[in-house]
Design a protein around this motif. Structure first.
Motif, mmCIF file in Angstrom:
data_model
loop_
_atom_site.group_PDB
_atom_site.id
_atom_site.type_symbol
_atom_site.label_atom_id
_atom_site.label_comp_id
_atom_site.label_asym_id
_atom_site.label_seq_id
_atom_site.Cartn_x
_atom_site.Cartn_y
_atom_site.Cartn_z
ATOM 1 N N ARG A 1 0.803 -1.216 0.000
ATOM 2 C CA ARG A 1 0.000 0.000 0.000
ATOM 3 C C ARG A 1 0.844 1.278 0.000
ATOM 4 O O ARG A 1 0.568 2.223 -0.741
ATOM 5 N N LEU A 2 1.898 1.323 0.811
ATOM 6 C CA LEU A 2 2.701 2.549 0.872
ATOM 7 C C LEU A 2 3.353 2.856 -0.471
ATOM 8 O O LEU A 2 3.439 4.009 -0.882
ATOM 9 N N ARG B 1 -0.383 -9.303 -0.390
ATOM 10 C CA ARG B 1 -0.630 -10.000 0.874
ATOM 11 C C ARG B 1 -2.104 -10.349 1.058
ATOM 12 O O ARG B 1 -2.446 -11.263 1.789
ATOM 13 N N ILE B 2 -2.965 -9.574 0.410
ATOM 14 C CA ILE B 2 -4.405 -9.823 0.515
ATOM 15 C C ILE B 2 -4.768 -11.188 -0.051
ATOM 16 O O ILE B 2 -5.738 -11.812 0.369
ATOM 17 N N ARG C 1 -14.639 -5.077 -4.337
ATOM 18 C CA ARG C 1 -13.801 -4.110 -5.051
ATOM 19 C C ARG C 1 -14.294 -3.824 -6.465
ATOM 20 O O ARG C 1 -13.652 -3.091 -7.205
ATOM 21 N N ALA D 1 -0.283 14.173 2.125
ATOM 22 C CA ALA D 1 -0.316 13.381 3.359
ATOM 23 C C ALA D 1 1.047 12.731 3.576
ATOM 24 O O ALA D 1 1.657 12.226 2.642
ATOM 25 N N LEU E 1 3.808 7.308 9.225
ATOM 26 C CA LEU E 1 2.933 6.475 10.040
ATOM 27 C C LEU E 1 3.454 5.038 10.097
ATOM 28 O O LEU E 1 3.013 4.223 10.889
ATOM 29 N N ALA F 1 5.957 2.025 10.854
ATOM 30 C CA ALA F 1 6.877 1.775 11.972
ATOM 31 C C ALA F 1 8.220 1.258 11.493
ATOM 32 O O ALA F 1 9.088 0.959 12.293
ATOM 33 N N TYR G 1 -10.204 6.093 1.098
ATOM 34 C CA TYR G 1 -9.530 5.379 2.179
ATOM 35 C C TYR G 1 -10.197 5.656 3.525
ATOM 36 O O TYR G 1 -10.774 6.715 3.737
ATOM 37 N N GLN H 1 -1.857 -9.867 10.722
ATOM 38 C CA GLN H 1 -2.257 -10.255 9.357
ATOM 39 C C GLN H 1 -3.049 -9.141 8.668
ATOM 40 O O GLN H 1 -2.789 -8.805 7.510
ATOM 41 N N GLU I 1 -1.023 -6.176 7.532
ATOM 42 C CA GLU I 1 -0.187 -6.482 6.368
ATOM 43 C C GLU I 1 -1.046 -6.571 5.099
ATOM 44 O O GLU I 1 -0.642 -6.144 4.029
ATOM 45 N N GLN I 2 -2.225 -7.143 5.237
ATOM 46 C CA GLN I 2 -3.059 -7.349 4.058
ATOM 47 C C GLN I 2 -3.762 -6.072 3.597
ATOM 48 O O GLN I 2 -3.814 -5.783 2.414
ATOM 49 N N PHE I 3 -4.322 -5.339 4.536
ATOM 50 C CA PHE I 3 -5.244 -4.274 4.151
ATOM 51 C C PHE I 3 -4.754 -2.870 4.479
ATOM 52 O O PHE I 3 -5.372 -1.896 4.087
ATOM 53 N N SER I 4 -3.672 -2.759 5.255
ATOM 54 C CA SER I 4 -3.207 -1.439 5.660
ATOM 55 C C SER I 4 -1.790 -1.232 5.145
ATOM 56 O O SER I 4 -1.447 -1.746 4.078
ATOM 57 N N ILE I 5 -0.976 -0.531 5.888
ATOM 58 C CA ILE I 5 0.351 -0.167 5.382
ATOM 59 C C ILE I 5 1.453 -1.006 6.012
ATOM 60 O O ILE I 5 2.609 -0.600 6.049
ATOM 61 N N SER J 1 1.762 -1.653 9.048
ATOM 62 C CA SER J 1 1.943 -1.220 10.431
ATOM 63 C C SER J 1 0.564 -0.983 11.022
ATOM 64 O O SER J 1 -0.398 -0.768 10.286
ATOM 65 N N HIS K 1 -4.579 2.186 9.300
ATOM 66 C CA HIS K 1 -4.742 3.368 8.465
ATOM 67 C C HIS K 1 -4.650 3.038 6.979
ATOM 68 O O HIS K 1 -4.130 2.004 6.600
ATOM 69 N N TRP K 2 -5.118 3.958 6.168
ATOM 70 C CA TRP K 2 -5.018 3.853 4.707
ATOM 71 C C TRP K 2 -5.585 2.531 4.208
ATOM 72 O O TRP K 2 -4.970 1.812 3.419
ATOM 73 N N VAL L 1 -8.520 0.676 2.081
ATOM 74 C CA VAL L 1 -9.489 0.957 1.020
ATOM 75 C C VAL L 1 -10.894 0.753 1.595
ATOM 76 O O VAL L 1 -11.156 -0.261 2.250
ATOM 77 N N ASP M 1 3.379 3.464 16.843
ATOM 78 C CA ASP M 1 3.428 2.654 15.627
ATOM 79 C C ASP M 1 4.129 1.314 15.860
ATOM 80 O O ASP M 1 5.147 1.235 16.535
ATOM 81 N N ILE M 2 3.588 0.270 15.261
ATOM 82 C CA ILE M 2 4.168 -1.062 15.404
ATOM 83 C C ILE M 2 4.000 -1.816 14.083
ATOM 84 O O ILE M 2 2.958 -1.702 13.431
ATOM 85 N N THR M 3 5.014 -2.559 13.671
ATOM 86 C CA THR M 3 4.933 -3.258 12.381
ATOM 87 C C THR M 3 4.132 -4.549 12.516
ATOM 88 O O THR M 3 3.954 -5.078 13.616
ATOM 89 N N SER N 1 -2.380 11.182 8.370
ATOM 90 C CA SER N 1 -3.658 10.631 7.932
ATOM 91 C C SER N 1 -4.880 11.448 8.318
ATOM 92 O O SER N 1 -5.972 11.140 7.874
#
Lengths: 269, 602
Positions: free
Chosen positions: A165-166, A182-183, A204, A261, A266, A268, B64, B86, B89-93, B95, B107-108, B110, B353-355, B424
């Motif tokens: 995403r980033l 990953r999805i 989607r 933005a 954001l 880590a 978003y 999980q 990792e799948q749906f966000s950034i 973290s 965050h971020w 969809v 923040d945490i990965t 954000s």
């Protein structure tokens, strides 16, 4: 029977049937990991084709030679595996499809998982008799940058970016939607179950009638996996932009960015 | 609480007893998003619906959302951490983000994927329902409740029961504005005067009979205008907890301002009406509630003791050598529990923040080291593991080192709070999030976490005048804005001094506007002034407290003296002299302000 099997596409092969087909010697298994990893151990009877070897020159004539050397003819079913959540295996499988092989699938899980289940492995390097595979290129599964540039403006064409995403927020091909690789997976399998995947893609708007083009960072691995994810839910009209974002950028084509933005801050990492 | 010498194996990770989720809410959300996209659902109604389900808007990006997952009483179990790993990792950034109110945020995301996150959360019992919008937000509880030597009893079961009562309750689905409960352990560790309803456990002896109850504070809160809460009565017995909560929610629902979005938190109602009048109203309303409720209306407080077992590890090989940095980490990150031999360990994060991989690691570390088998979120964008046996601390530190979670200073001033800011948030004017990280990195490099004098002080930063970063209760607080020199804009912060949230709660006093790129030198200068002028027994917090109240006798007697000493930092250089001054942290380009519509008040 023939008409039934047409259109029924096998995307992944489950562990049980692969094991029995290995015993029957009725499939060719390709291990796409690096040679040193392969030499340590691999699934019995598997032949090694590291992705880097293929990518060093992937024009169809040369691919055909590699395929022949692995003892694969038009009739031999092929199962591909890796240890990289299926992305590298997908790129090889897609290449075989592209030169016209009609029975290639992905092992449903990774080699690490295979081993963690305590299944057979081996370190002997098999030898195969040279075969003669035909060459029937399938341009309908590939997208070039020129093709993409025209196609993405058309109604009903969906462009899918499979990077994280980033990276997508930072830059992407205009009009693309973000579907991070990953999805596509579950913790155990390289692809989600069909119903699960279908619901997610439906949400989607990635559905039936559309032509879909996938791309990722550089060589079409992550997007190769997405190509198979889409096929797994019966979306056959799918193409891989195999040279992906790296080529797009090098050609100085237009790029889009999420403005205003500081999303990186954001993270880590 | 029963302590046992029995060990537990890792094969059975502990699961939360309460299922907060309703799986069908996922499909409903997905269907509603489709209707909205097809134009069959108007934007305002959709926004209310989305917020009610815990999906917040994202900075200048309609496609978003941010999903705010509630962790009632701050509890988080290993399978939940694994799932969040999980999902992030799948749906966000890649973290996730721990908030100041015991939520964890993705965050971020969809908008069309939000329902998939709900589905995943439901598998582990979690929900984001009513994490945003005009509802009862996550019910907080001190991370030290149950282990704090100064507490009268553990308020965790009451926090959980309150959360359960109000979640999806029609009473609280359409309040004038958001509504917050904080439970704590004791005065010192609390945040009870800075919230709509704050509760401290209290015990009363009457006729030889011991009764549990609470000290309840009403009408506090941080925001564009902040107020300190008022104590309702000397003692509120346990059985009146629910009636009191219901009475307050009912009054707010009835009398709260539904028109003026900027002034509709309950604290404004209390302020406009006057405390005494409001207090009487609550007591009367409570009498009515008590008299009219059927016996089935009650809190289901689960006071059954938690099992405390030392986890069984594969490598119980006895003492190992102390890695470098252990003593420093021990000092700044651990809290000695009232239970003999046990510590609570706070993990230092950067602004929360945490990965994904750290969440995964933490899930396993909790199973390996926490004898209660779960994590507890703190009030400062962090997470703690409790019931770590003192013999296991060195081993735990070594394990945290391997996954990058062993940074020092979690319980010190070197762990500032920074709201999400321009990373954000629609309302943000500055990158407060990154500034908090920059301060932390610099201060750890200077080893300020080892300075005993700074330990109890705090730095808190918001990216706008609203108080998500809680700047009003910081020893040194900042809120963001833009400033202009000639024709060029630069990021700027109002600095407030002397705020605190303990028994002597007060709001920080506004001092100077400090340019973003001068914030770090200004804090260091304040520390220098403190060192020059302190009395031997002073720490920074007490010294600043005296200065802002104008009662210090050293050279720095008052706020004006501090302002004078710091004034030179506020003078902007020209853009030619220092171009960096005119960009915010995390940006190369020239600073400008840009905001969208806020959703706090939606």
């Amino acid at each position: 029977m023939c008409s039934l099997s047409q259109g029924v596409v096998k995307i992944t092969s489950d562990v049980e049937s692969v094991r029995s087909e290995i015993r029957d010697k009725s499939i060719r298994v390709i291990d796409v990991r690096r040679e040193e990893d392969y030499k340590q151990n691999h699934i019995p009877t598997a032949v090694n084709l590291p992705l880097a070897t293929l990518l060093s020159d992937d024009n169809p004539e040369r691919v055909l030679k590699l395929v022949n050397a692995m003892g694969i003819d038009d009739e031999m079913p092929v199962v591909v595996y890796d240890d990289t959540f299926g992305a590298l295996a997908s790129r090889i499988a897609w290449t075989l499809e592209f030169i016209g092989h009609s029975d290639v699938s992905l092992l449903e899980t990774t080699y690490s998982k295979w081993k963690s289940m305590g299944l057979e492995n081996d370190n002997s390097v098999p030898e195969f008799q040279l075969k003669e595979h035909s060459l029937k290129l399938r341009p309908e599964i590939v997208a070039t940058s020129n093709y993409l540039e025209t196609a993405k403006e058309k109604e009903g064409v969906i462009l899918v970016d499979n990077r994280e995403r980033l990276n997508f927020l930072e830059q992407h091909i205009p009009g693309a939607i973000s579907l991070p690789y990953r999805i596509l997976a579950t913790p155990d399998k390289i692809l989600r179950p069909k119903e699960d995947m279908k619901r997610l893609l439906d949400n989607r708007g990635i559905t039936g009638g559309s032509e879909i083009i996938t791309y990722c960072g550089s060589v079409g691995t992550l997007s190769g996996l997405a190509y198979y994810a889409l096929k797994s839910v019966g979306l056959p009209n799918t193409r891989l932009y195999v040279r992906s974002f790296k080529e797009w950028k090098s050609l100085s084509k237009p790029i889009e960015k999420q403005q205003d933005a500081n999303y990186w801050d954001l993270s880590a990492e | 609480m029963t302590l046992s010498n029995l060990k537990q194996s890792r094969h059975t990770p502990k699961k939360g007893k309460i299922k907060w989720a309703r799986p069908q809410e996922s499909d409903h959300f997905a269907a509603t998003v489709k209707l909205y996209r097809q134009g069959k659902y108007d934007a305002d109604s959709f926004r209310r619906f989305r917020l009610q389900h815990g999906a917040y808007g994202t900075r200048l990006a309609d496609d978003y959302a941010m999903v705010r997952v509630k962790l009632p009483a701050g509890e988080i179990y290993p399978p939940q951490l694994e799932k969040l790993s999980q999902l992030s990792e799948q749906f966000s950034i890649g973290s996730a983000h721990f908030s100041t109110r015991e939520n964890i945020q993705l965050h971020w995301v969809v908008l069309e994927d939000v329902s998939e996150i709900f589905r995943g959360l439901a598998e582990v019992g979690l929900t984001s329902r009513e994490a945003c919008g005009n509802s009862v937000r996550n019910v907080m509880c001190s991370p030290l409740s149950g282990v704090c030597p100064d507490e009268k009893f553990d308020s965790t079961p009451y926090a959980l029961a309150t959360a359960r009562f109000f979640l999806r309750n029609p009473l609280s689905q359409n309040l004038p504005r958001k509504f917050k409960f904080n439970f704590t352990c004791c005065e010192k560790h609390g945040m009870v005067r800075m919230v709509d309803v704050g509760l401290i456990p209290e015990i009363r002896q009457e006729d030889g009979y011991t009764q549990k109850g609470f000290k309840i504070f009403l009408g506090g809160g941080l925001g564009n205008r902040s107020f300190v809460g008022h104590q309702l009565e000397e003692f509120t017995p346990e059985e009146d907890l629910l009636y009191t909560s219901m009475a307050v929610v009912r009054i707010f629902d009835r009398l709260g301002d539904r028109k003026n979005l900027a002034r509709n938190r309950m604290r404004y109602l209390v302020n406009d009406m006057g405390w005494e009048k409001f207090q009487n109203l609550v007591l009367k309303e409570r009498a009515i509630v008590r008299a009219t409720q059927s016996v089935v209306t009650k809190l289901s407080v689960d006071n059954s003791p938690d099992e405390i077992k030392r986890p069984l590890r594969i490598s119980d090989e006895g003492p190992i050598s102390q890695p470098e940095g252990y003593a420093r980490w021990f000092k700044g990150n651990t809290f000695k529990q009232k239970q003999n031999g046990y510590y609570s360990v706070f993990i230092t994060l950067e602004a929360g923040d945490i990965t994904s991989s750290q969440l995964h690691a933490l899930s396993e570390i909790i199973q390996d080291f926490s004898s209660e088998g779960l994590g507890r979120c703190g009030f400062t964008q962090n997470i703690s593991l409790r019931y770590v046996h003192e013999d296991d601390l060195v081993n735990l530190y070594s394990t945290l080192l391997k996954v990058g979670l062993a940074k020092s200073g979690s319980l010190t001033m070197t762990a500032p709070i920074g709201c999400s800011g321009t990373t954000s948030c629609n309302l943000a004017l500055t990158n407060s999030h990154r500034l908090a990280k920059e301060i932390q990195r610099k201060f750890l490099e200077l080893k300020l976490d080892e300075d005993e004098d700074l330990r109890d002080s705090s730095i808190k930063i918001s990216g706008c005048p609203n108080s998500c970063g809680q700047h009003g209760i910081a020893t040194i607080g900042f809120f963001g804005g833009g400033a202009r020199f000639e024709k060029d804009m630069y990021p700027n912060y109002m600095m407030q001094l002397g705020g605190r949230s303990d028994g002597d709660t007060m709001l920080g006093v506004s001092s100077l506007r400090i340019p973003a790129k001068r914030v770090i030198p200004v804090i260091l200068k304040i520390i220098e002034l403190f060192k020059q002028n302190k009395k031997p027994e002073d720490d920074l917090k007490t010294w600043i407290h005296r200065v802002v109240n104008g009662i210090d006798s050293s050279e720095i007697k008052s706020l004006d003296d501090i302002k004078k000493a710091l004034f030179s930092f506020t003078i902007p250089p020209t853009k030619a002299e220092d171009p960096d001054f005119y960009s915010d942290y995390g940006n190369d380009s020239s600073y400008h302000t840009k905001t969208g519509k806020g959703e706090c008040a939606a």
